[in-house]
Design a protein around this motif. Sequence first.
Motif, PDB file in Angstrom:
ATOM      1  N   VAL A  27       0.847  -1.196   0.000  1.00  0.00           N
ATOM      2  CA  VAL A  27       0.000   0.000   0.000  1.00  0.00           C
ATOM      3  C   VAL A  27       0.882   1.246   0.000  1.00  0.00           C
ATOM      4  O   VAL A  27       0.623   2.206  -0.734  1.00  0.00           O
ATOM      5  CB  VAL A  27      -0.969  -0.011   1.206  1.00  0.00           C
ATOM      6  CG1 VAL A  27      -1.697   1.313   1.335  1.00  0.00           C
ATOM      7  CG2 VAL A  27      -1.947  -1.157   1.112  1.00  0.00           C
ATOM      8  N   VAL A  28       1.936   1.223   0.783  1.00  0.00           N
ATOM      9  CA  VAL A  28       2.873   2.352   0.845  1.00  0.00           C
ATOM     10  C   VAL A  28       3.568   2.510  -0.504  1.00  0.00           C
ATOM     11  O   VAL A  28       3.696   3.630  -1.028  1.00  0.00           O
ATOM     12  CB  VAL A  28       3.890   2.151   1.983  1.00  0.00           C
ATOM     13  CG1 VAL A  28       4.957   3.232   1.959  1.00  0.00           C
ATOM     14  CG2 VAL A  28       3.187   2.124   3.328  1.00  0.00           C
ATOM     15  N   ALA A  29       4.019   1.395  -1.107  1.00  0.00           N
ATOM     16  CA  ALA A  29       4.697   1.456  -2.404  1.00  0.00           C
ATOM     17  C   ALA A  29       3.760   1.998  -3.483  1.00  0.00           C
ATOM     18  O   ALA A  29       4.164   2.825  -4.312  1.00  0.00           O
ATOM     19  CB  ALA A  29       5.211   0.066  -2.794  1.00  0.00           C
ATOM     20  N   PHE A  30       2.517   1.562  -3.475  1.00  0.00           N
ATOM     21  CA  PHE A  30       1.539   2.040  -4.459  1.00  0.00           C
ATOM     22  C   PHE A  30       1.272   3.530  -4.275  1.00  0.00           C
ATOM     23  O   PHE A  30       1.194   4.280  -5.253  1.00  0.00           O
ATOM     24  CB  PHE A  30       0.241   1.228  -4.342  1.00  0.00           C
ATOM     25  CG  PHE A  30      -0.744   1.497  -5.417  1.00  0.00           C
ATOM     26  CD1 PHE A  30      -0.505   1.088  -6.717  1.00  0.00           C
ATOM     27  CD2 PHE A  30      -1.928   2.179  -5.145  1.00  0.00           C
ATOM     28  CE1 PHE A  30      -1.414   1.336  -7.723  1.00  0.00           C
ATOM     29  CE2 PHE A  30      -2.842   2.438  -6.145  1.00  0.00           C
ATOM     30  CZ  PHE A  30      -2.587   2.011  -7.440  1.00  0.00           C
ATOM     31  N   ALA A  31       1.171   3.985  -3.041  1.00  0.00           N
ATOM     32  CA  ALA A  31       0.950   5.408  -2.764  1.00  0.00           C
ATOM     33  C   ALA A  31       2.143   6.241  -3.233  1.00  0.00           C
ATOM     34  O   ALA A  31       1.972   7.329  -3.801  1.00  0.00           O
ATOM     35  CB  ALA A  31       0.702   5.622  -1.277  1.00  0.00           C
ATOM     36  N   ILE A  32       3.348   5.725  -3.040  1.00  0.00           N
ATOM     37  CA  ILE A  32       4.544   6.440  -3.491  1.00  0.00           C
ATOM     38  C   ILE A  32       4.559   6.534  -5.015  1.00  0.00           C
ATOM     39  O   ILE A  32       4.872   7.590  -5.583  1.00  0.00           O
ATOM     40  CB  ILE A  32       5.817   5.766  -2.944  1.00  0.00           C
ATOM     41  CG1 ILE A  32       5.918   6.005  -1.440  1.00  0.00           C
ATOM     42  CG2 ILE A  32       7.067   6.285  -3.654  1.00  0.00           C
ATOM     43  CD1 ILE A  32       7.002   5.226  -0.749  1.00  0.00           C
ATOM     44  N   LEU A  33       4.209   5.447  -5.697  1.00  0.00           N
ATOM     45  CA  LEU A  33       4.147   5.463  -7.164  1.00  0.00           C
ATOM     46  C   LEU A  33       3.125   6.484  -7.669  1.00  0.00           C
ATOM     47  O   LEU A  33       3.378   7.197  -8.649  1.00  0.00           O
ATOM     48  CB  LEU A  33       3.808   4.083  -7.707  1.00  0.00           C
ATOM     49  CG  LEU A  33       4.940   3.061  -7.686  1.00  0.00           C
ATOM     50  CD1 LEU A  33       4.430   1.704  -8.137  1.00  0.00           C
ATOM     51  CD2 LEU A  33       6.080   3.520  -8.562  1.00  0.00           C
ATOM     52  N   ILE A  34       1.999   6.558  -7.016  1.00  0.00           N
ATOM     53  CA  ILE A  34       0.978   7.534  -7.406  1.00  0.00           C
ATOM     54  C   ILE A  34       1.498   8.957  -7.204  1.00  0.00           C
ATOM     55  O   ILE A  34       1.308   9.823  -8.063  1.00  0.00           O
ATOM     56  CB  ILE A  34      -0.332   7.297  -6.624  1.00  0.00           C
ATOM     57  CG1 ILE A  34      -1.003   6.020  -7.115  1.00  0.00           C
ATOM     58  CG2 ILE A  34      -1.278   8.482  -6.753  1.00  0.00           C
ATOM     59  CD1 ILE A  34      -2.214   5.615  -6.332  1.00  0.00           C
ATOM     60  N   LEU A  35       2.173   9.205  -6.113  1.00  0.00           N
ATOM     61  CA  LEU A  35       2.724  10.536  -5.850  1.00  0.00           C
ATOM     62  C   LEU A  35       3.816  10.903  -6.861  1.00  0.00           C
ATOM     63  O   LEU A  35       3.886  12.055  -7.311  1.00  0.00           O
ATOM     64  CB  LEU A  35       3.262  10.623  -4.422  1.00  0.00           C
ATOM     65  CG  LEU A  35       2.203  10.650  -3.323  1.00  0.00           C
ATOM     66  CD1 LEU A  35       2.859  10.580  -1.947  1.00  0.00           C
ATOM     67  CD2 LEU A  35       1.331  11.879  -3.450  1.00  0.00           C
ATOM     68  N   VAL A  36       4.645   9.941  -7.233  1.00  0.00           N
ATOM     69  CA  VAL A  36       5.690  10.206  -8.230  1.00  0.00           C
ATOM     70  C   VAL A  36       5.051  10.517  -9.586  1.00  0.00           C
ATOM     71  O   VAL A  36       5.456  11.464 -10.275  1.00  0.00           O
ATOM     72  CB  VAL A  36       6.664   9.007  -8.324  1.00  0.00           C
ATOM     73  CG1 VAL A  36       7.561   9.113  -9.548  1.00  0.00           C
ATOM     74  CG2 VAL A  36       7.509   8.917  -7.060  1.00  0.00           C
ATOM     75  N   ALA A  37       4.047   9.738  -9.983  1.00  0.00           N
ATOM     76  CA  ALA A  37       3.365   9.985 -11.258  1.00  0.00           C
ATOM     77  C   ALA A  37       2.680  11.345 -11.252  1.00  0.00           C
ATOM     78  O   ALA A  37       2.729  12.082 -12.246  1.00  0.00           O
ATOM     79  CB  ALA A  37       2.352   8.877 -11.534  1.00  0.00           C
ATOM     80  N   PHE A  38       2.063  11.691 -10.153  1.00  0.00           N
ATOM     81  CA  PHE A  38       1.418  12.999 -10.036  1.00  0.00           C
ATOM     82  C   PHE A  38       2.442  14.119 -10.132  1.00  0.00           C
ATOM     83  O   PHE A  38       2.226  15.121 -10.820  1.00  0.00           O
ATOM     84  CB  PHE A  38       0.643  13.090  -8.723  1.00  0.00           C
ATOM     85  CG  PHE A  38      -0.015  14.422  -8.501  1.00  0.00           C
ATOM     86  CD1 PHE A  38      -1.133  14.783  -9.217  1.00  0.00           C
ATOM     87  CD2 PHE A  38       0.510  15.326  -7.583  1.00  0.00           C
ATOM     88  CE1 PHE A  38      -1.738  16.017  -9.035  1.00  0.00           C
ATOM     89  CE2 PHE A  38      -0.083  16.552  -7.380  1.00  0.00           C
ATOM     90  CZ  PHE A  38      -1.214  16.903  -8.108  1.00  0.00           C
ATOM     91  N   GLY A  39       3.581  13.959  -9.467  1.00  0.00           N
ATOM     92  CA  GLY A  39       4.625  14.971  -9.510  1.00  0.00           C
ATOM     93  C   GLY A  39       5.184  15.146 -10.908  1.00  0.00           C
ATOM     94  O   GLY A  39       5.403  16.277 -11.370  1.00  0.00           O
ATOM     95  N   TYR A  40       5.408  14.040 -11.611  1.00  0.00           N
ATOM     96  CA  TYR A  40       5.909  14.116 -12.989  1.00  0.00           C
ATOM     97  C   TYR A  40       4.894  14.831 -13.884  1.00  0.00           C
ATOM     98  O   TYR A  40       5.264  15.678 -14.696  1.00  0.00           O
ATOM     99  CB  TYR A  40       6.204  12.723 -13.527  1.00  0.00           C
ATOM    100  CG  TYR A  40       6.603  12.737 -14.974  1.00  0.00           C
ATOM    101  CD1 TYR A  40       7.872  13.145 -15.363  1.00  0.00           C
ATOM    102  CD2 TYR A  40       5.698  12.372 -15.974  1.00  0.00           C
ATOM    103  CE1 TYR A  40       8.241  13.185 -16.693  1.00  0.00           C
ATOM    104  CE2 TYR A  40       6.053  12.408 -17.305  1.00  0.00           C
ATOM    105  CZ  TYR A  40       7.328  12.812 -17.655  1.00  0.00           C
ATOM    106  OH  TYR A  40       7.675  12.857 -18.974  1.00  0.00           O
ATOM    107  N   SER A  41       3.631  14.488 -13.738  1.00  0.00           N
ATOM    108  CA  SER A  41       2.593  15.140 -14.540  1.00  0.00           C
ATOM    109  C   SER A  41       2.538  16.632 -14.250  1.00  0.00           C
ATOM    110  O   SER A  41       2.385  17.440 -15.168  1.00  0.00           O
ATOM    111  CB  SER A  41       1.223  14.517 -14.243  1.00  0.00           C
ATOM    112  OG  SER A  41       1.213  13.169 -14.598  1.00  0.00           O
ATOM    113  N   LEU A  42       2.660  16.973 -13.006  1.00  0.00           N
ATOM    114  CA  LEU A  42       2.620  18.379 -12.616  1.00  0.00           C
ATOM    115  C   LEU A  42       3.815  19.150 -13.179  1.00  0.00           C
ATOM    116  O   LEU A  42       3.669  20.283 -13.642  1.00  0.00           O
ATOM    117  CB  LEU A  42       2.596  18.486 -11.089  1.00  0.00           C
ATOM    118  CG  LEU A  42       2.062  19.756 -10.476  1.00  0.00           C
ATOM    119  CD1 LEU A  42       0.627  19.983 -10.925  1.00  0.00           C
ATOM    120  CD2 LEU A  42       2.125  19.671  -8.967  1.00  0.00           C
TER     121      LEU A  42
END
Length: 141
Positions: A27-42
């Motif tokens: 769950v932590v790894a998935f949340a980190i991946l989502i945050l990284v993808a969001f940051g890249y998109s931003l």
Amino acid sequence: MMTDTLSQAEPYEDAPALSATSYPWWVVAFAILILVAFGYSLLSLPRHIALAHELARAERLDAATDYTGAERVYTSLLTQMPGSKAARIGMAHAVFADAESGNDPDGMVLLAGLSLQEAEWNRLEPVMPSEYRAQFVREKR
């Protein structure tokens, strides 16, 4: 009037409380991946907005029959995003419509490997030389 004593009691009062910071590793790894993808998109958003404005500028130049200016802007766009279907089709349109340029084979190179929608074909067909039109095949769906 009879009252139900079970409805007033907490049903899970004897259950152990979960720790607020105890999450499974996945769950932590998935949340980190989502945050990284969001940051890249931003971070890439301003670049994509600027490219969208350039594409709109090229389309305006093309519509105003300034094909040389449109080709210049489309060339700039294609160096930054070579896979852009809209830029490739727009550049091909400007190349075909510019009768003075004499680089119609370059327009065909731009269209190589693309599958055109009906609206895209209707945009290109009037300006495309007839010898190139024969090389396209209508797909059956």
